[in-house]
Motif scaffolding. Structure first.
Motif, PDB file in Angstrom:
ATOM      1  N   LEU A 108       0.848  -1.193   0.000  1.00  0.00           N
ATOM      2  CA  LEU A 108       0.000   0.000   0.000  1.00  0.00           C
ATOM      3  C   LEU A 108       0.878   1.235   0.000  1.00  0.00           C
ATOM      4  O   LEU A 108       1.899   1.276   0.691  1.00  0.00           O
ATOM      5  N   SER A 109       0.476   2.228  -0.781  1.00  0.00           N
ATOM      6  CA  SER A 109       1.252   3.472  -0.778  1.00  0.00           C
ATOM      7  C   SER A 109       0.393   4.611  -0.256  1.00  0.00           C
ATOM      8  O   SER A 109      -0.830   4.591  -0.361  1.00  0.00           O
ATOM      9  N   ARG A 110       1.045   5.568   0.318  1.00  0.00           N
ATOM     10  CA  ARG A 110       0.355   6.761   0.807  1.00  0.00           C
ATOM     11  C   ARG A 110       0.131   7.701  -0.371  1.00  0.00           C
ATOM     12  O   ARG A 110       1.081   8.206  -0.960  1.00  0.00           O
ATOM     13  N   GLY A 111      -1.132   7.867  -0.746  1.00  0.00           N
ATOM     14  CA  GLY A 111      -1.485   8.799  -1.806  1.00  0.00           C
ATOM     15  C   GLY A 111      -0.959   8.438  -3.182  1.00  0.00           C
ATOM     16  O   GLY A 111      -0.890   9.285  -4.061  1.00  0.00           O
ATOM     17  N   GLY A 112      -0.567   7.191  -3.407  1.00  0.00           N
ATOM     18  CA  GLY A 112      -0.086   6.769  -4.710  1.00  0.00           C
ATOM     19  C   GLY A 112       1.402   6.982  -4.922  1.00  0.00           C
ATOM     20  O   GLY A 112       1.897   6.889  -6.042  1.00  0.00           O
ATOM     21  N   ALA A 122       6.910   4.839  -2.922  1.00  0.00           N
ATOM     22  CA  ALA A 122       7.240   4.044  -1.739  1.00  0.00           C
ATOM     23  C   ALA A 122       5.977   3.341  -1.231  1.00  0.00           C
ATOM     24  O   ALA A 122       4.869   3.865  -1.338  1.00  0.00           O
ATOM     25  N   VAL A 123       6.161   2.143  -0.689  1.00  0.00           N
ATOM     26  CA  VAL A 123       5.029   1.362  -0.180  1.00  0.00           C
ATOM     27  C   VAL A 123       5.293   0.866   1.235  1.00  0.00           C
ATOM     28  O   VAL A 123       6.429   0.756   1.673  1.00  0.00           O
ATOM     29  N   VAL A 124       4.210   0.569   1.915  1.00  0.00           N
ATOM     30  CA  VAL A 124       4.225  -0.155   3.182  1.00  0.00           C
ATOM     31  C   VAL A 124       3.730  -1.557   2.843  1.00  0.00           C
ATOM     32  O   VAL A 124       2.739  -1.711   2.121  1.00  0.00           O
ATOM     33  N   VAL A 125       4.419  -2.590   3.312  1.00  0.00           N
ATOM     34  CA  VAL A 125       4.010  -3.974   3.057  1.00  0.00           C
ATOM     35  C   VAL A 125       3.491  -4.551   4.372  1.00  0.00           C
ATOM     36  O   VAL A 125       4.177  -4.498   5.390  1.00  0.00           O
ATOM     37  N   ARG A 126       2.262  -5.088   4.316  1.00  0.00           N
ATOM     38  CA  ARG A 126       1.631  -5.632   5.523  1.00  0.00           C
ATOM     39  C   ARG A 126       1.015  -6.989   5.222  1.00  0.00           C
ATOM     40  O   ARG A 126       0.441  -7.196   4.157  1.00  0.00           O
ATOM     41  N   GLU A 127       1.106  -7.891   6.197  1.00  0.00           N
ATOM     42  CA  GLU A 127       0.519  -9.218   6.052  1.00  0.00           C
ATOM     43  C   GLU A 127      -0.980  -9.147   6.346  1.00  0.00           C
ATOM     44  O   GLU A 127      -1.402  -8.583   7.356  1.00  0.00           O
ATOM     45  N   ALA A 182       8.976   2.262   2.173  1.00  0.00           N
ATOM     46  CA  ALA A 182      10.239   2.323   1.429  1.00  0.00           C
ATOM     47  C   ALA A 182       9.948   2.004  -0.031  1.00  0.00           C
ATOM     48  O   ALA A 182       8.903   1.452  -0.362  1.00  0.00           O
ATOM     49  N   LYS A 183      10.878   2.330  -0.883  1.00  0.00           N
ATOM     50  CA  LYS A 183      10.783   1.941  -2.291  1.00  0.00           C
ATOM     51  C   LYS A 183      11.348   0.531  -2.384  1.00  0.00           C
ATOM     52  O   LYS A 183      12.537   0.331  -2.610  1.00  0.00           O
ATOM     53  N   THR A 184      10.485  -0.444  -2.145  1.00  0.00           N
ATOM     54  CA  THR A 184      10.912  -1.835  -2.038  1.00  0.00           C
ATOM     55  C   THR A 184       9.858  -2.754  -2.603  1.00  0.00           C
ATOM     56  O   THR A 184       8.749  -2.324  -2.906  1.00  0.00           O
TER      57      THR A 184
END
Length: 83
Positions: free
Chosen positions: A45-49, A52-57, A78-80
């Motif tokens: 998921l990214s904040r506002g598109g 960088a993303v947050v990855v969550r289970e 992070a950009k990951t």
């Protein structure tokens, strides 16, 4: 036969609850072959598109994120990419 869609995660509701503007960036099913394993996904998921993303289970059966305190996987923004 008519398909019936089911909402598993409402990103708008999640964003309101967390005070974020989440944008879906992808998902990877966790499947190592063990029973029940394919019920988990890593959601990006990214904040506002943003790039960088947050990855969550996420647990598909419970329709909820797996809490980090319970061993849920979380990568901070992070950009990951994780899979």
């Amino acid at each position: 036969q008519k398909l019936e869609w089911e909402t598993v995660l409402d990103l708008d509701a999640l964003g309101r609850a967390e005070g974020e503007s989440w944008v879906y960036k992808g998902a990877d099913v966790l499947d190592d072959g063990s029973p029940g394993c394919a019920d988990r996904v890593l959601l990006s998921l990214s904040r506002g598109g943003a790039d960088a993303v947050v990855v969550r289970e996420f647990d598909l059966g419970l329709k909820a994120f797996v809490p980090e305190a319970s061993g849920g996987f979380v990568l901070p923004e992070a950009k990951t990419r994780a899979s």
